[in-house]
Scaffold this motif. Structure first.
Motif, PDB file in Angstrom:
ATOM      1  N   SER A  38      -4.585  41.423  -2.543  1.00  0.00           N
ATOM      2  CA  SER A  38      -5.886  40.898  -2.884  1.00  0.00           C
ATOM      3  C   SER A  38      -6.069  39.632  -2.346  1.00  0.00           C
ATOM      4  O   SER A  38      -7.309  39.174  -1.834  1.00  0.00           O
ATOM      5  CB  SER A  38      -6.092  40.713  -4.280  1.00  0.00           C
ATOM      6  OG  SER A  38      -5.012  40.009  -4.981  1.00  0.00           O
ATOM      7  N   ASN A  39      -4.902  38.843  -2.110  1.00  0.00           N
ATOM      8  CA  ASN A  39      -4.859  37.381  -1.617  1.00  0.00           C
ATOM      9  C   ASN A  39      -5.056  37.384  -0.115  1.00  0.00           C
ATOM     10  O   ASN A  39      -5.852  36.708   0.664  1.00  0.00           O
ATOM     11  CB  ASN A  39      -3.753  36.588  -1.958  1.00  0.00           C
ATOM     12  CG  ASN A  39      -3.599  35.854  -3.104  1.00  0.00           C
ATOM     13  OD1 ASN A  39      -4.344  34.816  -3.397  1.00  0.00           O
ATOM     14  ND2 ASN A  39      -3.282  36.493  -4.297  1.00  0.00           N
ATOM     15  N   PHE A  46      -8.664  38.100   0.514  1.00  0.00           N
ATOM     16  CA  PHE A  46      -9.528  36.630   0.391  1.00  0.00           C
ATOM     17  C   PHE A  46      -9.514  35.976   1.672  1.00  0.00           C
ATOM     18  O   PHE A  46     -10.444  35.553   2.099  1.00  0.00           O
ATOM     19  CB  PHE A  46      -9.189  36.161  -0.691  1.00  0.00           C
ATOM     20  CG  PHE A  46      -9.684  34.772  -0.825  1.00  0.00           C
ATOM     21  CD1 PHE A  46     -10.911  34.769  -1.372  1.00  0.00           C
ATOM     22  CD2 PHE A  46      -9.016  33.571  -0.807  1.00  0.00           C
ATOM     23  CE1 PHE A  46     -11.598  33.518  -1.553  1.00  0.00           C
ATOM     24  CE2 PHE A  46      -9.534  32.534  -0.696  1.00  0.00           C
ATOM     25  CZ  PHE A  46     -10.753  32.377  -1.276  1.00  0.00           C
ATOM     26  N   LEU A 103       1.563  34.332   4.051  1.00  0.00           N
ATOM     27  CA  LEU A 103       1.168  35.178   3.301  1.00  0.00           C
ATOM     28  C   LEU A 103       1.814  36.507   3.778  1.00  0.00           C
ATOM     29  O   LEU A 103       2.779  37.436   2.727  1.00  0.00           O
ATOM     30  CB  LEU A 103      -0.101  35.331   2.956  1.00  0.00           C
ATOM     31  CG  LEU A 103      -0.341  36.699   1.826  1.00  0.00           C
ATOM     32  CD1 LEU A 103       0.364  36.237   0.230  1.00  0.00           C
ATOM     33  CD2 LEU A 103      -1.857  36.871   1.506  1.00  0.00           C
ATOM     34  N   VAL A 112       1.974  31.698  -4.115  1.00  0.00           N
ATOM     35  CA  VAL A 112       0.610  31.480  -3.309  1.00  0.00           C
ATOM     36  C   VAL A 112       0.142  30.071  -3.359  1.00  0.00           C
ATOM     37  O   VAL A 112      -0.506  29.642  -2.378  1.00  0.00           O
ATOM     38  CB  VAL A 112      -0.301  32.397  -4.216  1.00  0.00           C
ATOM     39  CG1 VAL A 112      -1.639  32.064  -3.672  1.00  0.00           C
ATOM     40  CG2 VAL A 112      -0.034  33.702  -3.981  1.00  0.00           C
ATOM     41  N   TRP A 139      -0.936  27.916   0.500  1.00  0.00           N
ATOM     42  CA  TRP A 139      -1.954  27.146   0.323  1.00  0.00           C
ATOM     43  C   TRP A 139      -1.680  25.646   0.529  1.00  0.00           C
ATOM     44  O   TRP A 139      -2.421  25.047   1.243  1.00  0.00           O
ATOM     45  CB  TRP A 139      -2.975  27.624  -0.761  1.00  0.00           C
ATOM     46  CG  TRP A 139      -3.670  28.642  -0.931  1.00  0.00           C
ATOM     47  CD1 TRP A 139      -3.464  29.662  -1.762  1.00  0.00           C
ATOM     48  CD2 TRP A 139      -4.530  29.246   0.116  1.00  0.00           C
ATOM     49  NE1 TRP A 139      -4.278  30.824  -1.322  1.00  0.00           N
ATOM     50  CE2 TRP A 139      -5.049  30.436  -0.294  1.00  0.00           C
ATOM     51  CE3 TRP A 139      -5.455  28.459   1.285  1.00  0.00           C
ATOM     52  CZ2 TRP A 139      -6.299  31.050   0.223  1.00  0.00           C
ATOM     53  CZ3 TRP A 139      -6.192  29.130   1.919  1.00  0.00           C
ATOM     54  CH2 TRP A 139      -6.566  30.419   1.534  1.00  0.00           C
TER      55      TRP A 139
END
Length: 295
Positions: free
Chosen positions: A61-62, A65, A108, A139, A143
């Motif tokens: 899902s990340n 995004f 990621l 995560v 970032w």
């Protein structure tokens, strides 16, 4: 004579043929809409499906995004240039977010490779090694690392003096074509930029190669069905990084096509995602019907 500092740049775009511009606009608009729809659907499906509350789908899902954000940094401006012939932009914001999302994506993918390595090669230790707390921390770190990388790239670029030509032979602001326009010596800056990029890309590449090499060797001991399932979960992780090419055709593939591949790969190769998406479609349809009736 005092030199005027350039603050805006002009893109040459993909082509100056108006027929091709219209064709490109229609094709890339459709791809962008599919990218948004597919990745948003993946995110919504994973968030609202309890059986998908696992580290693999959390990372997935990340990734969706990041694909949405990365595509949105370049594609809307490119479409605007194709349709309205406005190809002027202030590069700072686009440079920053382009490198932020590109770096976040490659980091990621490295984390996802490690996740698959633990799941396939050490399944008994997987619940302890890859719990949700660890996943959230990873995560957060990616970032943070992406932000630092992007700040370094952006600062090294904007600190140069731009006082001459302001025409970029591209359709978005990337470091190599921008620093070519600087009216100062860029040798040291170029070395620092390449070193910063190279450290991240080489480290991630070696980690990816090591993880999947070990995975492939471990799959020899499993059944054909086990190998198929394991490889299908790894397939979506082979998404190329999008920040190191300046060729227009290759850049189009990485900024427009690559973010679109993720939802198609995940929905076509993953039975759990396909089943959950069918329920999501039904739920959305019923919700829309209820809203129409109420109105």
């Amino acid at each position: 004579m005092r030199r005027v500092q350039v603050t805006q740049f002009v893109f040459l775009g993909l082509t100056d043929n108006w027929v091709l511009e219209i064709l490109f606009f229609m094709a890339f608009s459709a791809m962008y809409v599919l990218t948004l729809r597919g990745n948003i659907l993946i995110m919504v499906t994973i968030v609202f499906t309890p059986c998908l509350s696992t580290p693999m789908y959390f990372f997935l899902s990340n990734l969706s995004f990041i694909d949405i954000c990365h595509s949105s940094v370049t594609v809307p401006k490119m479409l605007e240039g194709l349709l309205f012939d406005r190809k002027t932009i202030s590069c700072i914001a686009q440079l920053f977010f382009l490198h932020l999302f590109a770096c976040a994506e490659i980091l990621l993918l490295t984390i996802m490779a490690y996740d698959r390595y633990v799941a396939i090669c050490a399944p008994l230790h997987y619940p302890n090694v890859m719990n949700m707390r660890v996943c959230v921390q990873l995560v957060f770190v990616l970032w943070l690392a992406g932000t630092v990388h992007s700040l370094v790239q952006t600062f090294l670029t904007i600190r140069l003096s731009y006082c001459g030509p302001n025409v970029i032979d591209s359709y978005f602001c990337n470091v190599p074509p921008v620093i070519k326009l600087a009216c100062t010596d860029t040798c040291l800056t170029g070395i620092l930029i390449v070193s910063n990029r190279g450290t991240i890309s080489l480290s991630c590449f070696l980690a990816l190669v090591a993880s999947y090499t070990i995975i492939l060797f471990s799959l020899r001991k499993q059944s054909a069905e086990g190998r198929r399932k394991a490889l299908s979960t790894c397939l979506a992780h082979f998404m190329p990084d999008t920040s190191f090419s300046t060729d227009k055709l290759v850049s189009v593939f990485y900024t427009v096509v690559t973010p679109l591949l993720n939802p198609f790969i995940d929905t076509l190769r993953n039975e759990e995602i396909k089943s959950a998406m069918k329920l999501t479609h039904v739920f959305v349809g019923i919700s829309t019907l209820i809203l129409l009736i109420v109105e």
